[in-house]
Design a protein around this motif. Structure first.
Motif, PDB file in Angstrom:
ATOM      1  N   ALA A 423      42.535   6.483  39.846  1.00 15.20           N
ATOM      2  CA  ALA A 423      42.761   7.667  39.005  1.00 15.20           C
ATOM      3  C   ALA A 423      43.765   8.623  39.646  1.00 15.20           C
ATOM      4  CB  ALA A 423      41.439   8.384  38.748  1.00 15.20           C
ATOM      5  N   ARG A 424      43.726   8.760  40.964  1.00 10.04           N
ATOM      6  CA  ARG A 424      44.613   9.724  41.625  1.00 10.04           C
ATOM      7  C   ARG A 424      46.087   9.372  41.450  1.00 10.04           C
ATOM      8  NH1 ARG A 424      46.986   8.006  46.258  1.00 10.04           N
ATOM      9  NH2 ARG A 424      46.149   6.097  47.142  1.00 10.04           N
ATOM     10  N   ARG A 425      46.374   8.133  41.017  1.00  8.13           N
ATOM     11  CA  ARG A 425      47.764   7.705  40.822  1.00  8.13           C
ATOM     12  C   ARG A 425      48.300   8.076  39.441  1.00  8.13           C
ATOM     13  NH1 ARG A 425      48.052   3.140  44.855  1.00  8.13           N
ATOM     14  NH2 ARG A 425      45.984   3.183  45.752  1.00  8.13           N
ATOM     15  N   ILE A 426      47.409   8.557  38.560  1.00  4.89           N
ATOM     16  CA  ILE A 426      47.830   8.931  37.207  1.00  4.89           C
ATOM     17  C   ILE A 426      48.507  10.298  37.274  1.00  4.89           C
ATOM     18  CG2 ILE A 426      47.004   9.350  34.834  1.00  4.89           C
ATOM     19  CD1 ILE A 426      46.090   6.631  35.778  1.00  4.89           C
ATOM     20  N   PRO A 427      49.682  10.450  36.657  1.00  2.36           N
ATOM     21  CA  PRO A 427      50.303  11.777  36.663  1.00  2.36           C
ATOM     22  C   PRO A 427      49.351  12.799  36.056  1.00  2.36           C
ATOM     23  CG  PRO A 427      51.751  10.141  35.666  1.00  2.36           C
ATOM     24  CD  PRO A 427      50.440   9.464  35.900  1.00  2.36           C
ATOM     25  N   GLY A 428      49.163  13.900  36.755  1.00  2.00           N
ATOM     26  CA  GLY A 428      48.239  14.921  36.263  1.00  2.00           C
ATOM     27  C   GLY A 428      46.822  14.719  36.755  1.00  2.00           C
ATOM     28  N   LYS A 429      46.555  13.648  37.507  1.00  4.52           N
ATOM     29  CA  LYS A 429      45.209  13.453  38.056  1.00  4.52           C
ATOM     30  C   LYS A 429      45.237  13.412  39.586  1.00  4.52           C
ATOM     31  CE  LYS A 429      42.460  11.706  34.359  1.00  4.52           C
ATOM     32  NZ  LYS A 429      41.490  10.732  33.874  1.00  4.52           N
ATOM     33  N   GLU A 430      46.283  14.006  40.149  1.00  4.78           N
ATOM     34  CA  GLU A 430      46.439  13.984  41.601  1.00  4.78           C
ATOM     35  C   GLU A 430      45.245  14.625  42.305  1.00  4.78           C
ATOM     36  OE1 GLU A 430      48.609  14.923  39.367  1.00  4.78           O
ATOM     37  OE2 GLU A 430      50.478  13.821  39.676  1.00  4.78           O
ATOM     38  N   GLY A 514      42.956   3.169  29.220  1.00  4.66           N
ATOM     39  CA  GLY A 514      44.177   2.833  28.474  1.00  4.66           C
ATOM     40  C   GLY A 514      45.053   4.063  28.260  1.00  4.66           C
ATOM     41  N   VAL A 515      44.413   5.180  27.964  1.00  2.00           N
ATOM     42  CA  VAL A 515      45.158   6.431  27.771  1.00  2.00           C
ATOM     43  C   VAL A 515      45.803   6.852  29.097  1.00  2.00           C
ATOM     44  CG1 VAL A 515      44.853   8.899  27.293  1.00  2.00           C
ATOM     45  CG2 VAL A 515      43.802   7.191  25.787  1.00  2.00           C
ATOM     46  N   ASP A 516      45.024   6.783  30.177  1.00  5.78           N
ATOM     47  CA  ASP A 516      45.570   7.146  31.497  1.00  5.78           C
ATOM     48  C   ASP A 516      46.751   6.251  31.872  1.00  5.78           C
ATOM     49  OD1 ASP A 516      43.831   9.172  31.979  1.00  5.78           O
ATOM     50  OD2 ASP A 516      42.630   8.126  33.491  1.00  5.78           O
ATOM     51  N   LEU A 521      52.609   5.064  32.572  1.00  4.13           N
ATOM     52  CA  LEU A 521      53.794   4.282  32.207  1.00  4.13           C
ATOM     53  C   LEU A 521      54.899   5.138  31.601  1.00  4.13           C
ATOM     54  CD1 LEU A 521      51.934   1.276  30.537  1.00  4.13           C
ATOM     55  CD2 LEU A 521      53.118   1.248  32.746  1.00  4.13           C
ATOM     56  N   THR A 522      54.540   6.289  31.054  1.00  9.27           N
ATOM     57  CA  THR A 522      55.545   7.113  30.363  1.00  9.27           C
ATOM     58  C   THR A 522      56.096   8.225  31.265  1.00  9.27           C
ATOM     59  OG1 THR A 522      53.718   8.367  29.388  1.00  9.27           O
ATOM     60  CG2 THR A 522      54.739   6.693  28.014  1.00  9.27           C
ATOM     61  N   VAL A 629      49.522  -4.613  29.742  1.00 11.95           N
ATOM     62  CA  VAL A 629      48.533  -4.123  30.715  1.00 11.95           C
ATOM     63  C   VAL A 629      47.170  -4.134  30.027  1.00 11.95           C
ATOM     64  CG1 VAL A 629      47.882  -2.295  32.310  1.00 11.95           C
ATOM     65  CG2 VAL A 629      50.295  -2.608  31.720  1.00 11.95           C
ATOM     66  N   VAL A 630      46.224  -4.835  30.641  1.00 13.93           N
ATOM     67  CA  VAL A 630      44.898  -4.964  30.048  1.00 13.93           C
ATOM     68  C   VAL A 630      43.996  -3.836  30.545  1.00 13.93           C
ATOM     69  CG1 VAL A 630      42.875  -6.437  29.831  1.00 13.93           C
ATOM     70  CG2 VAL A 630      45.150  -7.459  29.871  1.00 13.93           C
ATOM     71  N   CYS A 631      43.505  -3.044  29.600  1.00 15.14           N
ATOM     72  CA  CYS A 631      42.582  -1.933  29.911  1.00 15.14           C
ATOM     73  C   CYS A 631      41.376  -2.081  28.990  1.00 15.14           C
ATOM     74  CB  CYS A 631      43.245  -0.588  29.671  1.00 15.14           C
ATOM     75  SG  CYS A 631      44.800  -0.375  30.544  1.00 15.14           S
ATOM     76  N   ALA A 632      40.775  -3.273  29.006  1.00 14.25           N
ATOM     77  CA  ALA A 632      39.737  -3.626  28.029  1.00 14.25           C
ATOM     78  C   ALA A 632      38.333  -3.413  28.597  1.00 14.25           C
ATOM     79  CB  ALA A 632      39.931  -5.074  27.590  1.00 14.25           C
ATOM     80  N   GLY A 633      38.167  -2.383  29.400  1.00  9.04           N
ATOM     81  CA  GLY A 633      36.840  -2.095  29.948  1.00  9.04           C
ATOM     82  C   GLY A 633      36.570  -2.890  31.215  1.00  9.04           C
ATOM     83  N   GLN A 634      35.314  -2.889  31.632  1.00 11.36           N
ATOM     84  CA  GLN A 634      34.957  -3.469  32.922  1.00 11.36           C
ATOM     85  C   GLN A 634      33.677  -4.294  32.829  1.00 11.36           C
ATOM     86  OE1 GLN A 634      35.236  -0.077  32.461  1.00 11.36           O
ATOM     87  NE2 GLN A 634      37.326   0.167  33.229  1.00 11.36           N
TER      88      GLN A 634
END
Ligand code: NAP
Ligand code: SF4
Length: 679
Positions: A423-430, A514-516, A521-522, A629-634
């Motif tokens: 999560a810390r790698r997501i922009p805005g989640k530093e 998926g949203v993160d 990616l953007t 990119v697969v973000c289909a849960g865990q």
């Protein structure tokens, strides 16, 4: 001239503030945060314990959640109200315990106006708020006077209830703010029209409150320095208001930013730290009373910089003190690295309150539960093995060790943090990196033996009295023909930078991850929380330049074309947090992410991702992408469970290893903490 302490890294933050009749010990105000414990007098002992713990932690002045001065101004049916002396015994429980703990507390008077979620609501004019299904009735002129008097009567009750002051809520789009802004005040009598007339309600409220409570009582006025809505106040109006409410008797001016219906995030993780203190700085030279700044100040260094720069006389923080009641004591003791930092996720505080629950904190499950989640010393010290160093394992390990157990924490990977490390790698989640830093420091302090790169077997744990399995999750791989195509990657691979990502990307699965990942990616590869870029993205300008501090948004274009997909029909992101979901949806829209719902994944081949949709395949299409990119849960990882159970070992499953379907850091940390509290 203020006295400054020179024996600390934070001389401005820890300097006392002399208010004449009262001296505050430092520059921190614990800002108002509705916890849900205000609404029922039976919860007063819990509220008292919550505030007292923070007073003991060094907070000099705290503000309660909002209490309506009038039944028509409650936040919702059954919401907190102070309009009768019979309500005071519950308040006395709170104020007495804060005073015994050496703190001070002010009651916030909040009249919700057109934000009141009950049918008998009132406002300056009859315009319904876009975030409320109930439409308000405009106040008759004689009722305007009645409501002003209700503020004064409420302040007197607060004084009788033992409070040290009141905060008058004049921002965030509630009743007083509604009188101030042309957006919601269309009156043609003495209470609307000219800026002076629109200000009259606010100024009269402060004047009547001051007259009623006498001179030696704090009156804080929360002033909206940027409405962040069309039809908001101009800067000249705001400055004039600050001067007039100070002249009418306000002791301190606190900062409010943005109405609840604003389309600009003001407290989410993605808002840069201290993003709005320059607004307070602009007001400060124009008013004769100390000013308090707020929003996204979560660490002592940030607060110190803001105060040293002269942006404000005090800082207001609410969520950071939920996250760590000892925030000030740690800052003052040179123990900043021990602070459990608020990551601005809103998941356990505001999201709970907006769902009519009780506030707590994702990183500190004891917040608001001080009387129930007691972490006393263990009756017998045991050898405890915790397997997995994600949020669940980390919280279990340090809680168990803090209670006196001997804890081994085994982690197969080379780093701690689990899903937080992603999560810390997501922009805005530093900010999520702060939680990892906190736990690493707690591991040192509590003496947890951390074994990185160690994949244990059941036999390795034979000597431990208790085993906590926090082995987490693995990314689900959906059963789609061609899923083993080289263009397909998992979300951990994408976020860790283990694989190259092309210019056109499809994201399978539109849950939180998926949203993160779409946000990741953007954005460019190494984005920073740059304030100027953030203001351009959200259309925020200097408050002098435009009414409401709004301008046209100019988001940076995305470096990639991104499609975000889900099989379910309807709107994407509906299960995201109440207070942050809209921020994510708006951010993706600004980046041009194409949201596609109601699709079936037919196959993956060199042409791309083949989708079928619509009646009789009317909307079938092929997304010619370079990467999927697969973000289909865990799925839960519990390899050790059977072996341990077969050996008759006591095993406690926590976090994603327990329930992967609702993989959730809030539950993981709560469960880890509670499990260790019971060992
Ligand atoms: P999730 O919320 O369960 O979403 C998984 C997505 O994958 C769903 O959109 C689902 O949608 C799709 N999916 C499930 N099985 C699939 C299959 N076999 N084939 C194709 N698609 C499939 O899981 P997540 O996104 O990994 O998030 C996990 C948890 O993390 C969430 O519950 C949330 O609490 C938390 N989280 C929250 C945030 C946030 O609030 N910003 C951020 C990150 C994580 P369809 O079935 O409709 O296709
Ligand atoms: Fe901060 Fe999240 Fe805790 Fe709320 S739940 S106080 S935002 S860390």
């Amino acid at each position: 001239m203020t006295e400054q302490r020179m024996d600390t890294e934070y001389p401005h933050l820890l300097a006392p503030l002399d208010l004449g009749f009262l001296t505050l010990p430092n520059r921190v105000l614990m800002g108002s945060m509705h916890t849900g414990l205000e609404d029922d007098p039976a919860d007063a002992p819990k509220l008292a314990a919550y505030f007292a713990e923070r007073a003991r932690g060094g907070v000099g002045l705290m503000v309660t959640g909002g209490y309506a001065p009038h039944p028509q101004g409650v936040l919702g049916a059954g919401g907190s109200l102070l309009d009768d002396p019979a309500q005071l015994p519950a308040h006395r429980i709170v104020t007495d315990s804060v005073h015994e703990a050496g703190g001070r507390i002010a009651l916030q008077i909040l009249h919700a106006g057109r934000y009141s979620k009950q049918p008998d609501l009132v406002a300056p004019s009859a315009s319904r708020a876009p975030i409320n299904r109930f439409a308000p009735r405009p106040l008759e002129e004689h009722e305007v006077l009645e409501h002003i008097e209700s503020f004064a009567a409420c302040a007197v009750l607060a004084r009788d209830g033992g409070y040290d002051g009141v905060e008058i809520m004049g921002s965030e789009g509630y009743l007083i703010n509604e009188f101030l802004a042309p957006r919601t005040n269309h009156r043609t009598d003495d209470w609307g029209g000219t800026p002076e007339n629109r200000r009259r309600f606010a100024v009269e409220v402060v004047r009547r409150v001051r007259d009623a409570v006498g001179p030696d009582f704090l009156v804080i006025y929360r002033i909206s320095l940027a409405d962040l809505v069309e039809g908001g106040q101009t800067w000249d109006e705001i400055v004039a208001l600050g001067q007039e409410v100070a002249a009418a008797g306000a002791t301190l001016l606190n900062t409010g930013i943005g109405w609840h219906e604003s389309q600009v995030p003001t407290i989410a993780t993605s808002v840069p730290r201290a993003a709005f203190t320059s607004f307070t700085a602009r007001l400060r030279p124009h008013v004769p009373v100390p000013v308090i700044t707020s929003n996204r100040i979560n660490m002592p260094q940030v607060a110190e910089e803001v105060l040293a720069r002269g942006d404000a006389d005090m800082v207001s923080m609410a969520r950071p003190l939920l996250a760590d009641p000892e925030w000030i004591r740690k800052a003052a003791g040179g123990r900043t690295d021990e602070i459990n930092t608020c990551i601005a996720c809103n998941q356990a505080c505001l999201d709970h309150v907006f769902d009519e629950g009780k506030a707590s904190c994702l990183v500190n499950p004891r917040a608001g539960r001080e009387t129930e989640l007691v972490l006393g010393p263990a009756r017998r010290a045991k050898r405890v093995a915790v397997v997995g160093a994600g949020p669940a394992g980390l919280s279990a390990a340090v809680t168990a060790a803090s209670r006196g157990h001997r804890v081994d924490l085994f982690e197969a990977g080379e780093t701690v943090g689990g899903q937080f490390d992603l999560a810390r790698r997501i922009p805005g989640k530093e900010e999520f990196a702060e939680t990892i830093r906190y736990y690493l420091r707690q591991i040192e302090l509590t003496g947890v033996a951390l074994h990185l790169g160690r994949r244990v077997t059941a036999a390795d744990l034979a000597d431990h009295d208790e085993v906590v399995l926090a082995t987490g999750v693995t990314a689900r791989v959906p059963d789609i023909p061609g899923i083993d195509h080289p263009m397909v990657v998992t979300y951990p691979q994408a976020l860790r930078g283990e694989v190259p990502i092309g210019a056109r990307v499809a994201v399978i699965g539109a849950g939180g991850v998926g949203v993160d990942v779409s946000e990741f990616l953007t954005h460019p590869e190494s984005p920073t929380l740059d304030l100027a870029a953030w203001r351009r993205e959200w259309g925020v300008t200097d408050p002098e330049s435009a009414a409401g501090a709004l301008r046209a948004a100019e988001p940076e274009p995305s470096p990639r074309t991104v499609y975000l997909l889900q099989r379910t029909g309807g709107r994407i992101g509906t299960r995201l947090g109440k207070t942050t979901g809209w921020v994510h949806r708006a951010a993706l829209a600004a980046k041009g992410v194409e949201l596609v719902s109601g699709v079936n994944y037919e196959k993956i081949d060199d042409e791309g991702l083949h989708l079928s949709a619509g009646p009789e395949h009317a909307d079938d299409r092929v997304l010619a992408v370079d990467t999927i990119v697969v973000c289909a849960g865990q799925e839960p990882v519990r390899d050790l469970l059977d072996g341990l159970r077969a050996a008759g070992r006591p095993v406690h499953l926590v976090g994603g290893a327990d329930v992967a379907a609702e993989l959730d850091a809030k539950r993981a940390i709560d469960q880890g903490t509670r499990t260790a509290a019971a060992l």
